[in-house]
Design a protein around this motif. Structure first.
Motif, PDB file in Angstrom:
ATOM      1  N   GLU A  89       0.827  -1.209   0.000  1.00 29.26           N
ATOM      2  CA  GLU A  89       0.000   0.000   0.000  1.00 29.26           C
ATOM      3  C   GLU A  89       0.863   1.262   0.000  1.00 29.26           C
ATOM      4  OE1 GLU A  89      -2.481  -0.394   3.371  1.00 29.26           O
ATOM      5  OE2 GLU A  89      -3.836  -1.883   2.452  1.00 29.26           O
ATOM      6  N   GLU A  90       1.950   1.216   0.756  1.00 26.69           N
ATOM      7  CA  GLU A  90       2.843   2.371   0.756  1.00 26.69           C
ATOM      8  C   GLU A  90       3.466   2.584  -0.619  1.00 26.69           C
ATOM      9  OE1 GLU A  90       5.617   1.579   3.814  1.00 26.69           O
ATOM     10  OE2 GLU A  90       4.211   1.945   5.479  1.00 26.69           O
ATOM     11  N   LEU A  91       3.889   1.458  -1.265  1.00 28.36           N
ATOM     12  CA  LEU A  91       4.471   1.562  -2.612  1.00 28.36           C
ATOM     13  C   LEU A  91       3.432   2.074  -3.610  1.00 28.36           C
ATOM     14  CD1 LEU A  91       6.567  -1.738  -2.754  1.00 28.36           C
ATOM     15  CD2 LEU A  91       7.445   0.604  -2.635  1.00 28.36           C
ATOM     16  N   ARG A  92       2.187   1.576  -3.484  1.00 29.11           N
ATOM     17  CA  ARG A  92       1.130   2.014  -4.410  1.00 29.11           C
ATOM     18  C   ARG A  92       0.862   3.502  -4.248  1.00 29.11           C
ATOM     19  NH1 ARG A  92      -4.061  -1.544  -4.051  1.00 29.11           N
ATOM     20  NH2 ARG A  92      -2.555  -3.039  -4.903  1.00 29.11           N
ATOM     21  N   ALA A  93       0.810   3.939  -3.003  1.00 25.20           N
ATOM     22  CA  ALA A  93       0.600   5.373  -2.768  1.00 25.20           C
ATOM     23  C   ALA A  93       1.738   6.204  -3.351  1.00 25.20           C
ATOM     24  CB  ALA A  93       0.446   5.630  -1.273  1.00 25.20           C
ATOM     25  N   GLN A  95       3.690   5.287  -5.854  1.00 22.10           N
ATOM     26  CA  GLN A  95       3.581   5.237  -7.318  1.00 22.10           C
ATOM     27  C   GLN A  95       2.498   6.167  -7.821  1.00 22.10           C
ATOM     28  OE1 GLN A  95       2.967   1.130  -8.253  1.00 22.10           O
ATOM     29  NE2 GLN A  95       5.135   0.564  -7.991  1.00 22.10           N
ATOM     30  N   ALA A  96       1.340   6.209  -7.099  1.00 20.50           N
ATOM     31  CA  ALA A  96       0.269   7.102  -7.517  1.00 20.50           C
ATOM     32  C   ALA A  96       0.718   8.551  -7.469  1.00 20.50           C
ATOM     33  CB  ALA A  96      -0.954   6.892  -6.620  1.00 20.50           C
ATOM     34  N   LYS A  97       1.454   8.905  -6.409  1.00 14.59           N
ATOM     35  CA  LYS A  97       1.962  10.274  -6.322  1.00 14.59           C
ATOM     36  C   LYS A  97       2.937  10.578  -7.438  1.00 14.59           C
ATOM     37  CE  LYS A  97       1.407  10.663  -1.304  1.00 14.59           C
ATOM     38  NZ  LYS A  97       2.111  10.817  -0.005  1.00 14.59           N
ATOM     39  N   MET A  98       3.795   9.577  -7.754  1.00  7.01           N
ATOM     40  CA  MET A  98       4.758   9.776  -8.842  1.00  7.01           C
ATOM     41  C   MET A  98       4.029   9.930 -10.173  1.00  7.01           C
ATOM     42  SD  MET A  98       7.768   7.079  -7.769  1.00  7.01           S
ATOM     43  CE  MET A  98       8.679   7.431  -9.271  1.00  7.01           C
ATOM     44  N   LEU A  99       2.991   9.071 -10.402  1.00  3.61           N
ATOM     45  CA  LEU A  99       2.226   9.175 -11.648  1.00  3.61           C
ATOM     46  C   LEU A  99       1.509  10.512 -11.747  1.00  3.61           C
ATOM     47  CD1 LEU A  99       0.705   5.575 -11.925  1.00  3.61           C
ATOM     48  CD2 LEU A  99       2.420   6.594 -13.420  1.00  3.61           C
ATOM     49  N   GLU A 100       0.902  10.959 -10.652  1.00  4.36           N
ATOM     50  CA  GLU A 100       0.236  12.257 -10.668  1.00  4.36           C
ATOM     51  C   GLU A 100       1.232  13.371 -10.964  1.00  4.36           C
ATOM     52  OE1 GLU A 100      -1.750  12.754  -6.992  1.00  4.36           O
ATOM     53  OE2 GLU A 100      -3.251  11.189  -7.353  1.00  4.36           O
ATOM     54  N   ARG A 101       2.430  13.256 -10.375  1.00  7.56           N
ATOM     55  CA  ARG A 101       3.447  14.290 -10.602  1.00  7.56           C
ATOM     56  C   ARG A 101       3.951  14.272 -12.040  1.00  7.56           C
ATOM     57  NH1 ARG A 101       6.114  13.043  -6.628  1.00  7.56           N
ATOM     58  NH2 ARG A 101       7.724  11.724  -7.559  1.00  7.56           N
ATOM     59  N   ILE A 102       4.130  13.052 -12.597  1.00  3.25           N
ATOM     60  CA  ILE A 102       4.624  12.937 -13.976  1.00  3.25           C
ATOM     61  C   ILE A 102       3.553  13.341 -14.976  1.00  3.25           C
ATOM     62  CG2 ILE A 102       5.442  11.317 -15.719  1.00  3.25           C
ATOM     63  CD1 ILE A 102       6.762   9.748 -13.419  1.00  3.25           C
ATOM     64  N   GLY A 104       0.680  14.978 -14.399  1.00  4.38           N
ATOM     65  CA  GLY A 104      -0.004  16.233 -14.129  1.00  4.38           C
ATOM     66  C   GLY A 104      -1.495  16.061 -13.943  1.00  4.38           C
ATOM     67  N   LEU A 105      -1.967  14.812 -13.621  1.00  4.28           N
ATOM     68  CA  LEU A 105      -3.381  14.519 -13.420  1.00  4.28           C
ATOM     69  C   LEU A 105      -3.551  13.783 -12.097  1.00  4.28           C
ATOM     70  CD1 LEU A 105      -4.363  13.147 -16.953  1.00  4.28           C
ATOM     71  CD2 LEU A 105      -4.904  15.407 -16.043  1.00  4.28           C
ATOM     72  N   THR A 106      -4.705  14.034 -11.459  1.00  4.59           N
ATOM     73  CA  THR A 106      -5.034  13.250 -10.279  1.00  4.59           C
ATOM     74  C   THR A 106      -5.604  11.902 -10.709  1.00  4.59           C
ATOM     75  OG1 THR A 106      -7.285  14.118 -10.161  1.00  4.59           O
ATOM     76  CG2 THR A 106      -5.551  15.362  -9.016  1.00  4.59           C
ATOM     77  N   VAL A 107      -5.780  11.001  -9.731  1.00  5.22           N
ATOM     78  CA  VAL A 107      -6.318   9.678 -10.047  1.00  5.22           C
ATOM     79  C   VAL A 107      -7.723   9.784 -10.623  1.00  5.22           C
ATOM     80  CG1 VAL A 107      -6.981   7.453  -9.072  1.00  5.22           C
ATOM     81  CG2 VAL A 107      -4.891   8.564  -8.286  1.00  5.22           C
ATOM     82  N   GLU A 108      -8.572  10.629 -10.037  1.00  4.77           N
ATOM     83  CA  GLU A 108      -9.944  10.799 -10.526  1.00  4.77           C
ATOM     84  C   GLU A 108      -9.941  11.347 -11.940  1.00  4.77           C
ATOM     85  OE1 GLU A 108     -12.639   9.754  -9.196  1.00  4.77           O
ATOM     86  OE2 GLU A 108     -11.608   8.991  -7.409  1.00  4.77           O
ATOM     87  N   GLU A 109      -9.081  12.325 -12.196  1.00  3.43           N
ATOM     88  CA  GLU A 109      -9.016  12.894 -13.547  1.00  3.43           C
ATOM     89  C   GLU A 109      -8.542  11.860 -14.552  1.00  3.43           C
ATOM     90  OE1 GLU A 109      -7.986  17.526 -12.256  1.00  3.43           O
ATOM     91  OE2 GLU A 109      -6.393  16.172 -12.946  1.00  3.43           O
ATOM     92  N   ALA A 110      -7.553  11.042 -14.170  1.00  2.00           N
ATOM     93  CA  ALA A 110      -7.077   9.993 -15.079  1.00  2.00           C
ATOM     94  C   ALA A 110      -8.174   8.975 -15.359  1.00  2.00           C
ATOM     95  CB  ALA A 110      -5.859   9.304 -14.469  1.00  2.00           C
TER      96      ALA A 110
END
Length: 474
Positions: A89-93, A95-102, A104-110
């Motif tokens: 869960e920590e790794l997923r969180a 990764q999600a932050k890294m994906l959002e940063r790369i 430029g979209l939030t999870v909901e927007e993606a």
């Protein structure tokens, strides 16, 4: 001498006593040995049982120990799994932050972006599939249209069969029109509400026109009017009595028409309910063609075809005569008339082959020869030049749909479509609905008609709530 004899007897007695003692000692020794053997055997058996018991106790102890070890291992694994889950869960969180940063979209927007792209792709595929189907259907429709036109051109000319939706009642004089209307129109309103027809009183001399798309209602109203004119006593109670009498006469006419149809075709043994339903077809029309006459024609044709082809003539006649009997109930039971008619025939003891003929007379595949012959006879009768006229059927269908929409609301007792479908009159149950609810019902029916039906101009919705109080003076 006596002493010697006594001595011998004493010696013999002693010898016998010694023998008895020896025998007793031997018996005691034997019993002792046997007893000792049994005791030894019992001891050995007890020893074996004790050994087995000890072995089972040892096995049970080993199993308990193994179970405890297993539970300890499972507890350790569960702890490890919890730790791994937390790490995942920590790794997923992260990764999600890294994906959002790369990205430029939030999870909901993606997620919304992916769903939107999927919807666009699906709409594109559906549009393309719709285009292909439309093109294929147009090609087949053009081909079928050419065939139909070619067949129509080759048909012989004939008189057009048409059905009238009005009946004219002759009057002895024009004064009778005023009596039919009654004070403030109460007589004509009573007649129209009881029969569901539209009584047209115009400038035509000595005549009144009865208009209704349902020929049974129109015939009942016509007979009732003729009786009222002949009787001369025209008032609401008398009108109701005459309508009931006319309805009874129509019922008798329907039964006679059904019996005559069975006689004309040569079919006997039908259930009386089937005969009654068959007689109702006298007042039913399909594409401008009288259904009872069409059924008689199909029954005769099917019998002739069966005779020529070696099939069962009686089965073919029954199937042909009853093939459209479902049309007598299509305004009461929803579904295709072939299925309705087949179910009714099966319920009243019609044989299987005739049942299949009724059910399959519009199908391309047939289970029996007689079923195929019924379908062929139906096609021959319907293909007769001028036998059918589509416009009237569509007109009647639209009026029935209008009545069905109005009848679908709670508290509605009867519905009548009149004035060529420009008005629908709704009779409600006065005990279930007050005046406010009646006004709301009219608005709801009008809205439902606008949503479900396609019609020219406008349709007037009239909700009638009538309360009667009856007493008798004695």
């Amino acid at each position: 001498m006596a002493n010697e004899t006594a001595g011998d007897l004493t010696a013999q007695a002693q010898e016998e006593s010694r023998k008895i003692v020896l025998a007793a000692q031997e018996e005691v020794l034997k019993l002792r040995n046997e007893t000792e053997s049994e005791i030894k055997e019992q001891r050995r058996e007890l020893t074996r049982l004790e050994d087995r018991h000890m072995q089972r106790e040892e096995q049970l102890e080993r199993k308990i120990e193994a179970q405890d070890n297993r539970q300890a291992e499972l507890a350790d694994r569960e702890t490890q799994i919890d730790e791994i889950r937390k790490e995942v869960e920590e790794l997923r969180a992260e990764q999600a932050k890294m994906l959002e940063r790369i990205a430029g979209l939030t999870v909901e927007e993606a997620r919304e972006t992916v769903v939107r792209r999927g919807e666009e792709d699906a709409q594109h595929d559906l549009a393309r599939r719709y285009y292909d189907l439309e093109r294929d259907n147009k090609e087949r429709a053009d081909e079928n249209a050419r065939k139909i036109i070619a067949v129509a051109i080759n048909r012989l000319a004939s008189d057009v069969v048409s059905e009238s939706t009005t009946s004219v009642v002759s009057l002895p004089n024009d004064e009778m029109k005023g009596r039919l209307i009654g004070r403030e129109g109460r007589n004509i309103r009573t007649l129209e509400s009881l029969t569901g027809v539209d009584v047209i009183i115009d400038d035509t001399p000595e005549a009144v026109t009865v208009s209704c798309f349902d020929p049974v209602r129109r015939e009942v109203a016509r007979l009732a009017l003729e009786k009222l004119v002949s009787d001369g006593r025209i008032q609401p109670a008398r009108i109701e009595d005459m309508v009931n009498r006319a309805q009874g006469e129509i019922d008798q006419t329907i039964m006679k028409a059904g019996e005559q149809a069975t006689f004309d075709v040569g079919v006997s043994g039908l259930d009386r309910e089937l005969v009654r339903l068959l007689g109702q077809l006298k007042y039913r029309y399909s594409y401008g063609e009288n259904v009872l006459q069409h059924s008689i024609e199909v029954g005769l044709l099917a019998g002739m075809l069966a005779a020529e082809s070696g099939a069962n003539v009686q089965v073919a006649k029954v199937g042909g005569l009853l093939h459209d009997i479902g049309k007598a109930l299509t305004h009461e039971v929803s579904g295709p008339h072939a299925e309705i008619g087949a179910e009714i025939a099966k319920r009243h003891g019609i044989n299987h082959s005739s049942y299949r003929g009724i059910l399959e007379h519009h199908w391309d595949e047939h289970e029996t020869v007689e079923s195929f012959l019924v379908a062929a006879a139906d096609a021959i009768s319907a293909a007769r030049p001028g036998a059918r006229k589509e416009s009237l059927e569509q007109y009647v269908k639209r009026l029935r749909e209008l009545e069905a929409v109005a009848a679908g609301f709670e508290g509605v007792e009867r519905t009548f479509a009149i004035q060529a479908g420009r008005e629908v009159r709704v009779m409600v149950k006065p005990e279930d609905m007050d005046d406010v609810k009646a006004a709301s019902l009219a608005r709801n029916i009008a809205r439902k008609v606008e949503e479900d039906l396609v019609f020219p101009g406008q349709i007037k919705v009239t909700v009638i709530r009538e309360t009667r109080s009856v007493e008798y003076a004695r």
